[in-house]
Scaffold this motif. Structure first.
Motif, PDB file in Angstrom:
ATOM      1  N   ARG A   1       0.875  -1.066  -0.099  1.00 35.02           N
ATOM      2  CA  ARG A   1      -0.013  -0.032   0.028  1.00 35.02           C
ATOM      3  C   ARG A   1       1.073   1.390  -0.077  1.00 35.02           C
ATOM      4  NH1 ARG A   1      -3.435  -2.648   3.706  1.00 35.02           N
ATOM      5  NH2 ARG A   1      -2.232  -1.442   5.585  1.00 35.02           N
ATOM      6  N   LEU A   2       1.811   1.289   0.720  1.00 34.22           N
ATOM      7  CA  LEU A   2       2.902   2.578   0.867  1.00 34.22           C
ATOM      8  C   LEU A   2       3.381   2.698  -0.514  1.00 34.22           C
ATOM      9  CD1 LEU A   2       4.193   4.756   2.436  1.00 34.22           C
ATOM     10  CD2 LEU A   2       5.706   2.700   3.236  1.00 34.22           C
ATOM     11  N   VAL A   3       4.126   1.550  -1.188  1.00 31.44           N
ATOM     12  CA  VAL A   3       4.516   1.636  -2.222  1.00 31.44           C
ATOM     13  C   VAL A   3       3.641   2.400  -3.259  1.00 31.44           C
ATOM     14  CG1 VAL A   3       5.899   0.473  -4.255  1.00 31.44           C
ATOM     15  CG2 VAL A   3       6.519   0.153  -1.797  1.00 31.44           C
ATOM     16  N   ALA A   4       2.517   2.018  -3.407  1.00 32.30           N
ATOM     17  CA  ALA A   4       1.217   2.436  -4.346  1.00 32.30           C
ATOM     18  C   ALA A   4       1.129   3.837  -4.116  1.00 32.30           C
ATOM     19  CB  ALA A   4       0.243   1.548  -4.062  1.00 32.30           C
ATOM     20  N   GLU A   5       0.846   4.137  -2.661  1.00 38.15           N
ATOM     21  CA  GLU A   5       0.901   5.694  -2.451  1.00 38.15           C
ATOM     22  C   GLU A   5       2.017   6.549  -2.813  1.00 38.15           C
ATOM     23  OE1 GLU A   5      -0.130   5.885   1.779  1.00 38.15           O
ATOM     24  OE2 GLU A   5      -2.078   4.662   1.474  1.00 38.15           O
ATOM     25  N   VAL A   6       3.182   6.227  -2.639  1.00 40.78           N
ATOM     26  CA  VAL A   6       4.250   6.813  -3.064  1.00 40.78           C
ATOM     27  C   VAL A   6       4.450   6.975  -4.422  1.00 40.78           C
ATOM     28  CG1 VAL A   6       7.011   6.778  -3.048  1.00 40.78           C
ATOM     29  CG2 VAL A   6       5.591   6.453  -0.929  1.00 40.78           C
ATOM     30  N   THR A   7       3.938   5.764  -5.287  1.00 38.61           N
ATOM     31  CA  THR A   7       4.135   5.931  -6.745  1.00 38.61           C
ATOM     32  C   THR A   7       3.041   6.727  -7.226  1.00 38.61           C
ATOM     33  OG1 THR A   7       4.924   3.547  -6.896  1.00 38.61           O
ATOM     34  CG2 THR A   7       3.929   4.287  -8.679  1.00 38.61           C
ATOM     35  N   ASP A   8       1.778   6.699  -6.831  1.00 35.77           N
ATOM     36  CA  ASP A   8       0.761   7.678  -7.023  1.00 35.77           C
ATOM     37  C   ASP A   8       1.184   9.368  -6.944  1.00 35.77           C
ATOM     38  OD1 ASP A   8      -0.715   5.646  -7.848  1.00 35.77           O
ATOM     39  OD2 ASP A   8      -1.996   5.767  -5.947  1.00 35.77           O
ATOM     40  N   GLN A   9       2.081   9.445  -5.971  1.00 33.48           N
ATOM     41  CA  GLN A   9       2.345  10.990  -5.619  1.00 33.48           C
ATOM     42  C   GLN A   9       3.544  11.165  -6.280  1.00 33.48           C
ATOM     43  OE1 GLN A   9       2.856  11.134  -1.667  1.00 33.48           O
ATOM     44  NE2 GLN A   9       0.686  11.041  -1.097  1.00 33.48           N
ATOM     45  N   ALA A  10       4.572  10.178  -6.674  1.00 28.50           N
ATOM     46  CA  ALA A  10       5.739  10.495  -7.164  1.00 28.50           C
ATOM     47  C   ALA A  10       5.636  10.728  -8.769  1.00 28.50           C
ATOM     48  CB  ALA A  10       6.790   9.277  -7.077  1.00 28.50           C
TER      49      ALA A  10
END
Length: 150
Positions: free
Chosen positions: A41-50
């Motif tokens: 979940r954290l990687v997906a959120e970071v990817t969405d923001q990055a």
């Protein structure tokens, strides 16, 4: 009654040990799975923001490159103008500089000759020489120099 032999006790202990070991492994695997889900979940959120941030950074870099190219063009134009101004200054100085100095010296000489020498001026007044537009005091005769005092 049935008596329990040593082998049966050992078998029961091994079975209990394996049951405890499997329970610990099951708890550890459940926590590991929970940690992996949170990480996903954290990687997906970071990817969405990055991704938008990287797009903005790419746009900023392109804009900076355009501005650098403009500044480089301006700097080369300024260098050319400076070179032209230097050449023009040299041309003007060589064309008009010599004759202007001569005219100034001639005018100074004419003024001196017309005004004559003033009577109240001391006879031993230091002479001045005009060199390339500058008035330079003549050699001092009979006067003490700066370092030597009588």
């Amino acid at each position: 009654m049935h008596t329990v032999s040593g082998g049966e006790v050992a078998g029961i202990l091994v079975a209990v040990f394996w049951a405890i070991l499997v329970s610990f492994l099951a708890v550890a695997l459940a926590r590991l799975a929970q940690t992996l889900r949170a990480t996903t979940r954290l990687v997906a959120e970071v990817t969405d923001q990055a991704v938008p941030l990287l797009a903005d950074a790419s746009t900023a870099v392109r804009s900076a490159q355009t501005q650098i190219e403009r500044v480089d063009a301006i700097a080369s134009d300024v260098q050319e103008v400076t070179s032209n101004a230097s050449a023009l200054s040299t041309t003007v100085a060589s064309t008009f500089g010599g004759p202007l100095v001569k005219v100034a010296a001639f005018g100074y000489g004419v003024r001196r000759a017309v005004s004559g020498r003033k009577e109240d001026a001391p006879a031993d007044a230091p002479r001045r020489t005009v060199i390339a537009g500058r008035t330079v005091p003549g050699a001092r005769r009979g006067k003490p120099t700066r370092g030597k005092r009588d």
